[in-house]
Design an enzyme around this catalytic site. Structure first.
Site, PDB file in Angstrom:
ATOM      1  N   TYR A  72       0.820  -1.220   0.000  1.00 38.53           N
ATOM      2  CA  TYR A  72       0.000   0.000   0.000  1.00 38.53           C
ATOM      3  C   TYR A  72       0.853   1.268   0.000  1.00 38.53           C
ATOM      4  O   TYR A  72       0.499   2.255  -0.647  1.00 38.53           O
ATOM      5  CB  TYR A  72      -0.977   0.007   1.190  1.00 38.53           C
ATOM      6  CG  TYR A  72      -2.244  -0.737   0.853  1.00 38.53           C
ATOM      7  CD1 TYR A  72      -3.173  -0.190  -0.023  1.00 38.53           C
ATOM      8  CD2 TYR A  72      -2.486  -2.000   1.354  1.00 38.53           C
ATOM      9  CE1 TYR A  72      -4.319  -0.885  -0.377  1.00 38.53           C
ATOM     10  CE2 TYR A  72      -3.633  -2.700   1.006  1.00 38.53           C
ATOM     11  CZ  TYR A  72      -4.545  -2.132   0.143  1.00 38.53           C
ATOM     12  OH  TYR A  72      -5.671  -2.817  -0.222  1.00 38.53           O
ATOM     13  N   ARG A  75       1.953   1.738  -3.514  1.00 39.07           N
ATOM     14  CA  ARG A  75       0.833   2.209  -4.345  1.00 39.07           C
ATOM     15  C   ARG A  75       0.474   3.663  -4.016  1.00 39.07           C
ATOM     16  O   ARG A  75       0.143   4.449  -4.893  1.00 39.07           O
ATOM     17  CB  ARG A  75      -0.390   1.309  -4.133  1.00 39.07           C
ATOM     18  CG  ARG A  75      -0.248  -0.036  -4.843  1.00 39.07           C
ATOM     19  CD  ARG A  75      -1.218  -1.053  -4.293  1.00 39.07           C
ATOM     20  NE  ARG A  75      -2.565  -0.534  -4.182  1.00 39.07           N
ATOM     21  CZ  ARG A  75      -3.546  -0.776  -5.051  1.00 39.07           C
ATOM     22  NH1 ARG A  75      -3.318  -1.524  -6.090  1.00 39.07           N
ATOM     23  NH2 ARG A  75      -4.737  -0.288  -4.855  1.00 39.07           N
ATOM     24  N   GLN A 107     -14.805   4.471  -6.822  1.00 41.59           N
ATOM     25  CA  GLN A 107     -14.163   3.260  -6.305  1.00 41.59           C
ATOM     26  C   GLN A 107     -12.677   3.506  -6.081  1.00 41.59           C
ATOM     27  O   GLN A 107     -11.985   2.660  -5.529  1.00 41.59           O
ATOM     28  CB  GLN A 107     -14.305   2.114  -7.312  1.00 41.59           C
ATOM     29  CG  GLN A 107     -15.738   1.745  -7.581  1.00 41.59           C
ATOM     30  CD  GLN A 107     -15.832   0.835  -8.785  1.00 41.59           C
ATOM     31  OE1 GLN A 107     -15.572  -0.357  -8.688  1.00 41.59           O
ATOM     32  NE2 GLN A 107     -16.195   1.378  -9.920  1.00 41.59           N
ATOM     33  N   VAL A 109      -9.207   4.742  -4.688  1.00 43.41           N
ATOM     34  CA  VAL A 109      -8.672   5.115  -3.377  1.00 43.41           C
ATOM     35  C   VAL A 109      -7.558   6.154  -3.543  1.00 43.41           C
ATOM     36  O   VAL A 109      -6.922   6.542  -2.575  1.00 43.41           O
ATOM     37  CB  VAL A 109      -8.141   3.872  -2.615  1.00 43.41           C
ATOM     38  CG1 VAL A 109      -9.271   2.897  -2.332  1.00 43.41           C
ATOM     39  CG2 VAL A 109      -7.004   3.179  -3.370  1.00 43.41           C
ATOM     40  N   ASP A 110      -7.324   6.620  -4.783  1.00 46.79           N
ATOM     41  CA  ASP A 110      -6.172   7.494  -5.043  1.00 46.79           C
ATOM     42  C   ASP A 110      -6.359   8.941  -4.611  1.00 46.79           C
ATOM     43  O   ASP A 110      -5.414   9.727  -4.619  1.00 46.79           O
ATOM     44  CB  ASP A 110      -5.779   7.421  -6.531  1.00 46.79           C
ATOM     45  CG  ASP A 110      -6.930   7.796  -7.471  1.00 46.79           C
ATOM     46  OD1 ASP A 110      -7.735   8.683  -7.144  1.00 46.79           O
ATOM     47  OD2 ASP A 110      -6.991   7.201  -8.579  1.00 46.79           O
ATOM     48  N   HIS A 127     -14.686   2.750  -1.674  1.00 41.74           N
ATOM     49  CA  HIS A 127     -13.663   1.753  -1.346  1.00 41.74           C
ATOM     50  C   HIS A 127     -12.576   2.331  -0.443  1.00 41.74           C
ATOM     51  O   HIS A 127     -11.523   1.716  -0.279  1.00 41.74           O
ATOM     52  CB  HIS A 127     -13.035   1.169  -2.621  1.00 41.74           C
ATOM     53  CG  HIS A 127     -13.994   0.323  -3.407  1.00 41.74           C
ATOM     54  ND1 HIS A 127     -13.746  -0.100  -4.690  1.00 41.74           N
ATOM     55  CD2 HIS A 127     -15.212  -0.186  -3.083  1.00 41.74           C
ATOM     56  CE1 HIS A 127     -14.776  -0.823  -5.131  1.00 41.74           C
ATOM     57  NE2 HIS A 127     -15.684  -0.884  -4.173  1.00 41.74           N
ATOM     58  N   GLY A 211     -14.962   4.437 -16.628  1.00 43.81           N
ATOM     59  CA  GLY A 211     -13.717   3.693 -16.378  1.00 43.81           C
ATOM     60  C   GLY A 211     -13.810   2.627 -15.311  1.00 43.81           C
ATOM     61  O   GLY A 211     -12.937   2.539 -14.454  1.00 43.81           O
ATOM     62  N   SER A 213     -14.674  -1.702 -14.699  1.00 43.19           N
ATOM     63  CA  SER A 213     -14.914  -2.990 -15.350  1.00 43.19           C
ATOM     64  C   SER A 213     -16.163  -3.682 -14.807  1.00 43.19           C
ATOM     65  O   SER A 213     -16.529  -4.747 -15.286  1.00 43.19           O
ATOM     66  CB  SER A 213     -13.697  -3.902 -15.144  1.00 43.19           C
ATOM     67  OG  SER A 213     -13.512  -4.154 -13.768  1.00 43.19           O
TER      68      SER A 213
END
Ligand code: OAD
Length: 275
Positions: A72, A75, A107, A109-110, A127, A211, A213
């Protein structure tokens, strides 16, 4: 934009209810953040490669908390180096034009939507957020707090004693956890706005999906509810997805195949001028 598409946007504006935007990793791809299911997601521990769906679990955290934290932190450093792109900025423009009619479910988390300028009040991070940690899973330790640790983490950066101290929580130096929803966990309202998101889908006058899926539960529920109600729905994605299949041939939406940064700005322009 085709006249039929403009009519759908007009219908969304004219009806009561929020205009909801739902985003996934694809919107941040143009900022250089690898998508969740792309090729760069693997993480190596010893001689074993782990898929993100194995790393992002309570089970992995119980077994190897320091490795999960290293993943994490790496990331997070990728996210912190990235900047919002034109699609993020377009969503800020949309919030400013719509005010309280606007709602963003992300969704990602950035944190890029918030850094671009969307407000926390109208952004449900369903998320979590990689910049936050939580002491644990007990109700009294749920409050997420910002990470206070350096942003530069390479794939090989070791998990030092200093890192452990900075990531420990109030309760006797126990290691905290990242504030993200894991694959073996459930959505809830307190942390992830579950019921509020379902409620928004039931009321939405227009849904714009960008964006994603369609691999996770709450976003799919949101799309399904809006599609069943026949409310207008626009899907912007590089590839076909379950969301694109919801709109194709439905008469109440369209699939804009391609990049978020190309398709979204003209749609926002159109809505913002008429809001
Ligand atoms: P995915 O990586 O599963 O999907 C990203 C989608 O974006 C794909 O359908 C791509 O085709 C599309 N895409 C890529 N680049 C794009 C671009 N420039 N413009 C438009 N679309 C583009 O990511 P998510 O759907 O967000 O959750 O994944 C959902 C969740 O799966 C993540 O939030 C994560 C994981 O489970 C948790 O960790 C709980």
């Amino acid at each position: 934009m085709e006249p039929e598409q403009q009519r759908l946007l007009d219908r969304g504006l004219a009806a009561e209810g929020p205009i909801v935007v739902l985003t996934g990793a694809g919107i941040s791809a143009e900022s250089g953040i690898p998508t969740f299911r792309g090729e760069d997601g693997y993480w190596t521990v010893g001689s074993k490669n782990f898929h993100p769906t194995e790393m992002a679990t309570q089970a992995a955290f119980r077994r190897m908390p320091e490795e999960v934290w290293r993943w994490y932190l790496y990331r997070r450093s990728v996210c912190r180096r990235a900047d919002p792109n034109p699609a993020h900025h377009a969503i800020v423009q949309l919030e400013r034009a719509l005010g309280d009619r606007f709602l963003l479910l992300t969704q990602n988390v950035d944190g890029l939507h918030l850094r671009a300028g969307n407000t926390l009040e109208r952004t449900y991070q369903i998320h979590g957020n990689i910049d936050y940690l939580r002491c644990g899973d007990a109700p009294e330790s749920l409050q997420p707090v910002p990470l206070e640790i350096g942003e530069q983490w390479g794939k090989d950066s070791p998990f030092t004693e200093e890192a452990r101290a900075l990531l420990s929580c109030c309760e006797g130096g126990r290691l905290s956890r990242p504030h993200v929803l894991w694959f073996d966990e459930y959505y809830d309202e307190a942390l992830f706005h579950f019921e509020s998101s379902i409620h928004a889908a039931a009321q939405a006058s227009l849904l714009i999906v960008i964006g994603t899926s369609g691999s996770t539960n709450l976003p799919m529920q949101v799309g399904t509810i809006v599609a069943r109600r026949g409310a207008p729905m626009i899907v912007i994605n590089r590839d076909p997805s379950p969301f694109s299949r919801m709109v194709e041939g439905s008469g109440s939406g369209w699939f804009a195949e391609g990049k978020a940064g190309d398709h979204l700005p003209p749609i926002v322009e159109y809505l913002a001028e008429r809001a």
